[in-house]
Design a protein around this motif. Structure first.
Motif, PDB file in Angstrom:
ATOM      1  N   LYS A   1       5.650   2.487  -0.806  1.00  0.00           N
ATOM      2  CA  LYS A   1       4.679   2.491   0.293  1.00  0.00           C
ATOM      3  C   LYS A   1       5.329   2.853   1.627  1.00  0.00           C
ATOM      4  CE  LYS A   1       3.647  -1.893  -0.389  1.00  0.00           C
ATOM      5  NZ  LYS A   1       4.586  -2.181  -1.487  1.00  0.00           N
ATOM      6  N   THR A   2       6.399   2.123   1.962  1.00  0.00           N
ATOM      7  CA  THR A   2       7.059   2.361   3.242  1.00  0.00           C
ATOM      8  C   THR A   2       7.624   3.777   3.311  1.00  0.00           C
ATOM      9  OG1 THR A   2       7.578   0.017   3.436  1.00  0.00           O
ATOM     10  CG2 THR A   2       8.874   1.513   4.783  1.00  0.00           C
ATOM     11  N   THR A   3       8.159   4.227   2.204  1.00  0.00           N
ATOM     12  CA  THR A   3       8.707   5.580   2.181  1.00  0.00           C
ATOM     13  C   THR A   3       7.637   6.609   2.542  1.00  0.00           C
ATOM     14  OG1 THR A   3      10.310   4.905   0.516  1.00  0.00           O
ATOM     15  CG2 THR A   3       9.888   7.269   0.722  1.00  0.00           C
TER      16      THR A   3
ATOM     17  N   LEU B   1      -0.319   1.091   9.259  1.00  0.00           N
ATOM     18  CA  LEU B   1      -0.023  -0.341   9.217  1.00  0.00           C
ATOM     19  C   LEU B   1       0.719  -0.626   7.917  1.00  0.00           C
ATOM     20  CD1 LEU B   1      -3.514  -1.668  10.381  1.00  0.00           C
ATOM     21  CD2 LEU B   1      -1.430  -1.478  11.751  1.00  0.00           C
ATOM     22  N   ASP B   2       1.999  -0.952   8.026  1.00  0.00           N
ATOM     23  CA  ASP B   2       2.815  -1.162   6.834  1.00  0.00           C
ATOM     24  C   ASP B   2       2.950  -2.668   6.573  1.00  0.00           C
ATOM     25  OD1 ASP B   2       4.393  -0.732   4.662  1.00  0.00           O
ATOM     26  OD2 ASP B   2       6.153  -0.045   5.782  1.00  0.00           O
ATOM     27  N   GLU B   3       2.139  -3.158   5.689  1.00  0.00           N
ATOM     28  CA  GLU B   3       2.087  -4.584   5.375  1.00  0.00           C
ATOM     29  C   GLU B   3       2.037  -5.432   6.648  1.00  0.00           C
ATOM     30  OE1 GLU B   3       3.847  -5.968   1.923  1.00  0.00           O
ATOM     31  OE2 GLU B   3       4.812  -4.085   1.382  1.00  0.00           O
ATOM     32  N   PRO B   4       1.015  -5.194   7.472  1.00  0.00           N
ATOM     33  CA  PRO B   4       1.000  -5.791   8.808  1.00  0.00           C
ATOM     34  C   PRO B   4       0.870  -7.312   8.824  1.00  0.00           C
ATOM     35  CG  PRO B   4      -1.110  -4.789   8.332  1.00  0.00           C
ATOM     36  CD  PRO B   4      -0.186  -4.399   7.212  1.00  0.00           C
TER      37      PRO B   4
HETATM   38 MG   LIG Z   1       7.593  -1.638   2.350  1.00  0.00          MG
END
Ligand SMILES: [Mg+2]
Ligand SMILES: Nc1ncnc2c1ncn2[C@@H]1O[C@H](COP(=O)(O)OP(=O)(O)O)[C@@H](O)[C@H]1O
Lengths: 283, 349
Positions: free
Chosen positions: B65-67, B182-185
């Motif tokens: 996801k973050t990538t 929003l990355d796992e906000p």
């Molecule tokens: Mg991540």
């Protein structure tokens, strides 16, 4: 589009990006300046310690029967504050910004990273200028130093060129640090003490001889300090190079370091994007 | 603006077969990885997100996801494939993209603790060229909206985790982005703070048409609550995507219903099982109440099932359809909780 219109468009885009750059600079300088004012321990480390050092060297010269050199020492101590600031706050800064996640946010903003670095430098310079003036005042009072200003415009020019070159060097180190942190850290440790010696904070560079003096001149403070001393203590006649040449070399250094910083930032951003090294979570 | 910068009808986000491989640096061993080993974080991801969507990317730790977010936010180069933000190629139009986007990550520690909340937000606004006066107006508005009005002059280091993340959300919005990542906000936030963050994201979307959010999460209920459409990513591959309702329906082989009866007779169950279209029927007796769950070949059989009950003398008090949760969809597609544990450990290393 008419050529004139195109020209207008270009000018307005240029102005727009300059305005953005300026805001970025001020924005990034701000925390540096306020944190200097909000963290009172700096007074001890960054003013009291250098003042003690200046006093110690001042008395050495006095006991050697050379009281005229105390002014030299006081100016050296005041300028040393900038070197310490560049070495300890500027060079490692981006590395630290990466750890907090700021680096990603800075890069993600539409402004160039160079403006962020310029803001860091400007903020550091302003905060240090204050300390440096305090050191200068206290030292001058204690030893009753008298200054004999040869040329105020030249003095200011030399000071500004020195600052631009010095913080340009800091910016360059900062981006190199990001990529080669372990190695640069070691170099920085090595640089701290010998450099305060060879750049002649407390001695005339000339006393070191042409070769070491020449090598030391790569650090902009060497010539900057020598030039400023020539402008303030003409009677001592211990200059390394004539002021005109020193100014020219400082100008070249300033340009080189700024171009170097810009080049290494671009290169490092590209490399880091390929290698996935803009955030620290995975290292 | 040149024609290349105008993309009125391009999707907000588009990726075509994006791959990302991380190589360990030679000479160093870190994160438990041997030098020279490579990790494929994204393995051919193709996604299209339209403007105005609140899109969820679901996946457990290490799924990629973050990538993907980093690639879309111009912080990471894709190893291959194409990625566009508002129609702009992430490899070519870095600055134009950066003007339109903002990102908030879970557990973010950005900024400087020594500044006040207001100063910190002002600083970030400067990096986007927002004039000071406009910035302060916007800051007041945002802080009020996330319930931080009273913290404006508090130092950042003194904020609780939940307050800090709400401030981070303001930080991202102060530049008025068109596309928000929003990355796992809400990771690590308490219920209250998470709720504020989610609610504000939703109302920010509604405030102006055309705003887009890409949210990653491993909380299924969060995606269920917020997102119109989701994609599920596992080991760097999209294993499902679509509207949440469709995904749930797609999972369901049978239409399931639950109803409550005033009284129970054992004959009901037999009658139901013989009724047309009924696949199964089960009764549960709890605290004097009787509830029955039935599965139907398709939802149209519910009328005849109800008729069967009433002609057998039963009296239906309530009837509702049982929807599968996104959690069930996710588990079905991605695997069991055991894997989750080992994936989590993986990330710790
Ligand atoms: Mg991540
Ligand atoms: N900078 C990096 N260097 C090496 N491997 C990485 C890096 N970033 C992520 N990874 C690896 O890539 C995979 C995907 O990670 P990530 O995108 O962070 O997943 P998620 O955000 O879904 O948890 C993981 O296996 C992780 O270990």
């Amino acid at each position: 589009m008419e050529p004139a219109q195109q020209q207008n468009l270009k000018t307005s885009q240029w102005r727009e990006s300059l305005r953005l750059g300026w805001r970025t600079l001020i924005g990034r300088a701000y925390p540096r300046i306020v944190s200097a004012a909000r963290e009172p321990d700096w007074v001890f480390y960054e003013v009291a310690l250098p003042v003690l050092q200046v006093i110690a060297f001042g008395f050495v010269y006095k006991s050697l029967g050379r009281p005229q050199y105390t002014g030299f020492v006081v100016l050296g101590g005041a300028m040393l504050a900038f070197w310490t600031n560049v070495l300890w706050s500027m060079a490692g800064q981006l590395h630290w910004e990466r750890q907090t996640g700021n680096l990603e946010l800075y890069l993600m903003a539409p402004s160039s990273m160079l403006w962020i670095l310029a803001g860091m430098a400007f903020g550091g310079m302003v905060a240090t200028l204050f300390r440096s003036i305090v050191i200068l005042l206290i030292g001058s009072l204690i030893f009753g130093v008298t200054y004999q200003i040869v040329s105020a415009p030249l003095l200011i020019l030399i000071f500004i060129l020195t600052m631009v070159a010095l913080y340009g060097l800091g910016s360059m180190l900062s981006s190199l640090y990001l990529m080669y942190n372990r190695e640069v850290w070691a170099i920085q440790e090595v640089m701290q003490d010998p450099i305060s010696l060879i750049t002649g904070f407390y001695f005339p560079v000339r006393a070191l001889g042409g070769i070491i003096g020449g090598l030391a001149s790569v650090i902009p403070l060497t010539l900057g300090l020598d030039g400023m001393r020539q402008m303030l203590f003409p009677q001592l006649g211990q200059s390394f190079l004539p002021p005109g040449i020193e100014i020219a070399i400082l100008g070249v250094l300033a340009l080189l370091f700024l171009v170097g910083a810009s080049w290494s930032l671009t290169y490092i951003e590209k490399l880091a994007k390929i290698e996935g090294r803009l955030s620290l979570k995975w290292q | 603006m040149t024609a290349a910068h105008m993309h009125a009808d391009s999707p907000a986000i588009q990726t075509i077969d994006v791959r990302r491989v991380y190589k360990s640096r030679s000479g160093f061993t870190f994160g438990g990885q041997k030098a020279g080993k490579s990790v494929t974080a994204l393995d051919g991801v193709s996604l299209t997100i339209q403007k105005g969507e609140l899109f969820g990317l679901l996946g457990r730790n290490g799924a990629g996801k973050t990538t993907l977010i980093k690639i879309l936010t111009t912080l990471l180069a894709p190893t291959s494939g194409e990625a566009y933000v508002d129609g702009l190629d992430v490899n070519k139009y870095v600055i134009p993209i950066r003007k339109k986007i903002a990102m908030v990550s879970g557990g973010e520690q950005s900024g400087y603790g020594i500044l006040t909340v207001r100063e910190q937000l002002w600083m970030f606004a400067q990096f986007y060229g927002v004039p000071s006066q406009a910035a302060h107006k916007k800051i007041d508005q945002l802080l009020e909206a996330v319930g931080l009005g009273d913290q404006a002059n508090q130092k950042v280091y003194a904020l609780s985790t939940g307050m800090r993340q709400r401030m981070n959300l303001c930080r991202a919005l102060v530049s008025d982005p068109e596309i928000l990542f929003l990355d796992e906000p809400t990771v690590g936030l308490d219920v209250e703070a998470s709720r504020i963050v989610r609610n504000y994201v939703r109302s920010w979307m509604q405030e102006q048409r055309g705003r887009t959010v890409l949210l990653t999460t491993h909380y299924m209920f969060e995606a269920d609550e917020l997102c119109d459409r989701v994609a599920i990513i596992n080991h760097g591959q999209i294993v499902a995507q679509g509207e949440t309702d469709d995904l749930k329906k797609g999972l369901q082989e049978h239409a399931r219903f639950q109803f409550e009866l005033a009284e129970w007779a054992p004959a009901f169950e037999e009658e139901l099982k013989q009724s047309r279209g009924v696949v199964s029927a089960q009764s549960m007796h709890q605290k004097g109440k009787v509830s029955v769950q039935i599965a139907l070949e398709n939802e149209e059989y519910i009328t005849s099932a109800m008729q069967t009950i009433s002609s057998a003398g039963g009296h239906v008090l309530t009837l509702r359809r049982i929807e599968p949760t996104l959690e069930e969809v996710f588990m079905r597609l991605v695997g069991t909780a055991d894997d989750e544990k080992s994936a989590g450990e993986d990330e710790e290393k």
